[in-house]
Design a protein around this motif. Structure first.
Motif, PDB file in Angstrom:
ATOM      1  N   THR A  54       0.731  -1.072   0.073  1.00 31.68           N
ATOM      2  CA  THR A  54       0.068   0.002  -0.068  1.00 31.68           C
ATOM      3  C   THR A  54       0.959   1.164   0.057  1.00 31.68           C
ATOM      4  OG1 THR A  54      -0.130  -0.141   2.494  1.00 31.68           O
ATOM      5  CG2 THR A  54      -1.856  -1.033   1.004  1.00 31.68           C
ATOM      6  N   THR A  55       2.071   1.117   0.393  1.00 27.49           N
ATOM      7  CA  THR A  55       2.947   2.564   0.346  1.00 27.49           C
ATOM      8  C   THR A  55       3.042   2.901  -1.025  1.00 27.49           C
ATOM      9  OG1 THR A  55       4.927   0.843   0.795  1.00 27.49           O
ATOM     10  CG2 THR A  55       3.956   2.195   2.600  1.00 27.49           C
ATOM     11  N   ASN A  79       2.795  -6.762   4.093  1.00 26.74           N
ATOM     12  CA  ASN A  79       4.166  -6.748   3.864  1.00 26.74           C
ATOM     13  C   ASN A  79       4.706  -8.170   3.941  1.00 26.74           C
ATOM     14  OD1 ASN A  79       6.375  -5.516   2.850  1.00 26.74           O
ATOM     15  ND2 ASN A  79       7.347  -5.625   4.889  1.00 26.74           N
ATOM     16  N   ASP A 159      14.871   2.233   6.363  1.00 25.72           N
ATOM     17  CA  ASP A 159      13.956   2.283   7.338  1.00 25.72           C
ATOM     18  C   ASP A 159      14.626   2.273   8.670  1.00 25.72           C
ATOM     19  OD1 ASP A 159      11.826   2.281   5.762  1.00 25.72           O
ATOM     20  OD2 ASP A 159      11.060   0.439   6.131  1.00 25.72           O
ATOM     21  N   TYR A 252       0.348  -1.257   9.564  1.00 23.94           N
ATOM     22  CA  TYR A 252       0.825  -0.145   9.397  1.00 23.94           C
ATOM     23  C   TYR A 252      -0.183   1.043  10.329  1.00 23.94           C
ATOM     24  CZ  TYR A 252       1.178   4.698   6.884  1.00 23.94           C
ATOM     25  OH  TYR A 252       1.353   5.868   6.590  1.00 23.94           O
ATOM     26  N   TRP A 270       7.609   2.255   9.500  1.00 22.02           N
ATOM     27  CA  TRP A 270       7.820   2.675   8.323  1.00 22.02           C
ATOM     28  C   TRP A 270       7.657   4.478   8.453  1.00 22.02           C
ATOM     29  CZ3 TRP A 270       3.594  -0.221   5.331  1.00 22.02           C
ATOM     30  CH2 TRP A 270       3.816  -1.642   5.248  1.00 22.02           C
ATOM     31  N   PRO A 272       6.222   6.787   6.698  1.00 22.29           N
ATOM     32  CA  PRO A 272       5.032   7.548   6.654  1.00 22.29           C
ATOM     33  C   PRO A 272       4.409   7.434   7.774  1.00 22.29           C
ATOM     34  CG  PRO A 272       5.562   6.145   4.704  1.00 22.29           C
ATOM     35  CD  PRO A 272       6.611   5.821   5.528  1.00 22.29           C
ATOM     36  N   GLN A 333       4.833  11.424  -3.782  1.00 17.84           N
ATOM     37  CA  GLN A 333       5.492  10.181  -2.885  1.00 17.84           C
ATOM     38  C   GLN A 333       6.261  10.881  -1.935  1.00 17.84           C
ATOM     39  OE1 GLN A 333       4.624   7.567  -1.869  1.00 17.84           O
ATOM     40  NE2 GLN A 333       3.909   6.041  -3.179  1.00 17.84           N
ATOM     41  N   ARG A 337       4.728  11.006   1.760  1.00 13.61           N
ATOM     42  CA  ARG A 337       5.292   9.724   2.408  1.00 13.61           C
ATOM     43  C   ARG A 337       6.690   9.923   3.038  1.00 13.61           C
ATOM     44  NH1 ARG A 337       1.420   5.699   2.196  1.00 13.61           N
ATOM     45  NH2 ARG A 337      -0.017   5.868   0.516  1.00 13.61           N
ATOM     46  N   TYR A 339       9.227   9.468   1.039  1.00  7.76           N
ATOM     47  CA  TYR A 339      10.017   8.493   0.305  1.00  7.76           C
ATOM     48  C   TYR A 339      10.692   9.129  -1.162  1.00  7.76           C
ATOM     49  CZ  TYR A 339       7.598   4.608   2.652  1.00  7.76           C
ATOM     50  OH  TYR A 339       7.056   3.605   3.516  1.00  7.76           O
TER      51      TYR A 339
END
Length: 401
Positions: A54-55, A79, A159, A252, A270, A272, A333, A337, A339
Motif C-alpha cells: 500500500t505504500t 508486507n 527504514d 501500518y 515505516w 510514513p 510520494q 510519505r 519516500y
C-alpha cells in the motif's frame, strides 16, 4: 514442511497449502479477486490494475488521470512475502492484475517461474528509462539473479525507527544519529518500545546492531545463516523477557496509532507512520531516526504480470511504469510519505512548474539528501533470504517467548 516464507515451499507448495489456495482462487473468481472490478483488463482500457504494497499508492490517483489519462485500480497487500508469493503463484493474480508491486527479492522467484514478464527496455512508452540512474534501475530490487531486468524501480527508503525527541533528551530537529541500542537495550526506553512482529522486517536490524557492536558474529544481516538467526533470536528473547518491548506491531495502522496515542516512545516502523502521526500531533513532535549503525534499506519494484502479453494492453501498462519514473509521482510520494526514488530532479521540476511553495520544493531536495545520507550505511534487505525457513522457525521462538 517448510514455512510460509520459505523459497522452497513457495515453489513446490504443499498439498494442503495448494488446496487452500485453490479454494481461495474459487472465491476470488466470484468476488472479482480482491475487489477488482471486471474479469480482466481490456486491451483498449486506460485502466491499470495493480496489486501490491500500500505504500506505493498515491493518496489520490486523480493526478495520474489528469496528467496521463490513465486510471488506477489498486488493491493492497500487506508486507508478508509468503502471502504475496502465494497469491501470485497459486491464486493466479495475474488474471486480474496488470502490475505487481513489492519489495526486492520476489523477482528472483517469480521472474524465472514466468509470473513476471522481462521488461522491454525499448518500449516507446517507457520514455524515461534511459535517463534513470543505474543505481536505481540496475539494482537488486528490479534485476533478477539471472541477470534479467524484471522491474521498474518505484520507491525506496532506508527504514529505522520513530521516536519522541523529548522522551530521549536528544535534539528536537531529528538530525542526531541514534544507536539501535535505543530500541533493543536502553534503560531509558525499556517497556516503551514497539517492535514489528514480522521477521523479514525486524530480525535484520537486530542482526545489524549485534554485528556493529561486536556482540555477535554476523556476516550479512540480510541473509542470515541458521546459526546466526539463532544467535539473534537468543538476544531478542532475552530482551523480550527483560521487558524491553511494550508491544509487537502487526500493521501500518497500528504503527500510526501507537505514535499518535503516545503508547510508545520508540517504534521500529515505516517513515510514513511518523508523517501521519505528526499530522495529528503537530509538525516535528515525533521524528524518524538517523542511525549510527545502518538501516533496513529497501526498494519497491513494479513488475508486469505475464498475462498482460496475451491481454494486449502492454502499451497502457508501460505508460504506467513510465509514470513511476516521472516527476509527478516522485514529488507526490516524497511530499506525502517522505519516500525517494529515481529522478528526484524531475520531482523538483514538477513542483516548481506547479507552483508548490518554496518550503515544499526545499523539502523535496532534503528528501533526496536524506536518502543519500542513509544509503551510505548498511544494510540492503531482501524478502527472500537463503535460509528463510530456518529464520522463520527461530522467529516463532521469539514470538512465543
Amino acid at each position: 514442511m517448510k514455512d510460509r516464507h520459505s523459497i522452497t515451499s513457495q515453489l513446490t507448495l504443499t498439498r494442503r497449502d495448494m488446496l487452500k489456495s485453490l479454494a481461495a482462487t474459487g472465491a476470488f473468481a466470484l468476488t472479482g479477486s480482491f475487489g477488482f472490478s471486471g474479469v480482466a483488463a481490456a486491451a483498449d482500457s486506460q485502466t491499470v490494475r495493480a496489486y501490491g504494497v500500500t505504500t506505493a499508492q498515491l493518496k489520490d490517483w486523480s493526478a495520474l488521470t489528469k496528467s496521463t489519462g490513465l486510471k488506477m485500480e489498486f488493491i493492497g497487500s500487506n508486507n508478508d512475502v509468503g502471502v504475496y508469493l502465494r497469491d501470485i503463484l497459486a491464486s493466479q493474480m495475474g488474471n486480474k492484475a496488470d502490475i505487481f508491486i513489492f519489495e526486492g527479492g520476489t523477482q528472483n522467484i517469480l521472474g524465472p517461474q514466468g509470473a513476471y514478464l522481462v521488461l522491454d527496455e525499448k518500449n516507446p512508452n517507457l520514455k524515461l528509462w534511459q535517463r534513470t540512474p543505474d543505481v536505481w534501475k540496475r539494482s537488486q530490487v528490479v534485476v533478477g539473479k539471472d541477470g534479467k531486468q524484471y522491474g521498474v524501480p518505484v520507491i525506496g527508503n532506508a527504514d529505522s525507527f520513530g521516536y519522541f525527541p523529548d522522551k530521549l533528551g536528544v535534539k528536537p530537529d531529528g538530525t542526531s544519529d541514534l544507536s539501535w541500542k535505543t530500541v533493543f537495550e536502553d534503560d531509558r526506553t525499556r517497556g516503551r518500545v514497539g517492535y514489528d512482529n514480522e521477521w523479514n522486517y525486524s530480525i535484520g536490524v537486530a542482526a545489524l546492531y549485534l554485528k556493529s557492536t561486536g556482540k555477535a558474529k554476523v556476516d550479512n544481516p540480510a541473509d542470515l545463516t541458521p546459526e546466526e538467526a539463532k544467535t539473534v533470536v537468543d538476544f531478542l528473547v532475552a530482551r523480550k523477557k527483560a521487558g524491553q518491548f511494550r508491544t509487537l506491531v502487526s500493521s501500518y495502522e497500528q504503527q500510526i496509532q501507537l505514535l499518535t496515542n503516545h503508547e510508545v516512545d520508540v517504534l521500529n516502523c515505516w517513515e510514513p507512520a511518523v508523517h501521519e502521526a505528526n499530522l495529528k500531533l503537530g509538525d516535528g513532535k515525533t521524528r524518524y531516526a538517523y542511525t549510527e549503525e545502518g538501516y533496513y534499506k529497501w526498494g519497491h519494484g513494479a513488475y508486469i504480470a505475464s498475462q498482460v502479453k496475451s491481454r494486449g494492453n502492454e502499451d497502457t501498462v508501460y505508460k504506467m511504469l513510465n509514470y513511476f519514473l516521472d516527476g509527478e509521482y516522485r514529488a507526490l510520494q516524497a511530499r506525502d510519505r517522505g519516500y525517494a526514488g529515481p529522478n528526484m530532479d524531475l520531482a523538483v521540476q514538477y513542483a516548481t512548474a506547479h507552483n508548490w511553495s518554496a518550503d515544499q520544493i526545499q523539502s523535496l531536495k532534503e528528501t533526496q539528501q536524506k536518502v543519500d545520507r542513509k544509503f551510505s550505511k548498511p544494510f540492503v534487505s531482501t524478502t527472500t533470504p537463503s535460509h528463510s525457513d530456518a529464520i522463520e522457525e527461530e522467529w516463532q521462538r521469539f514470538l512465543n517467548a
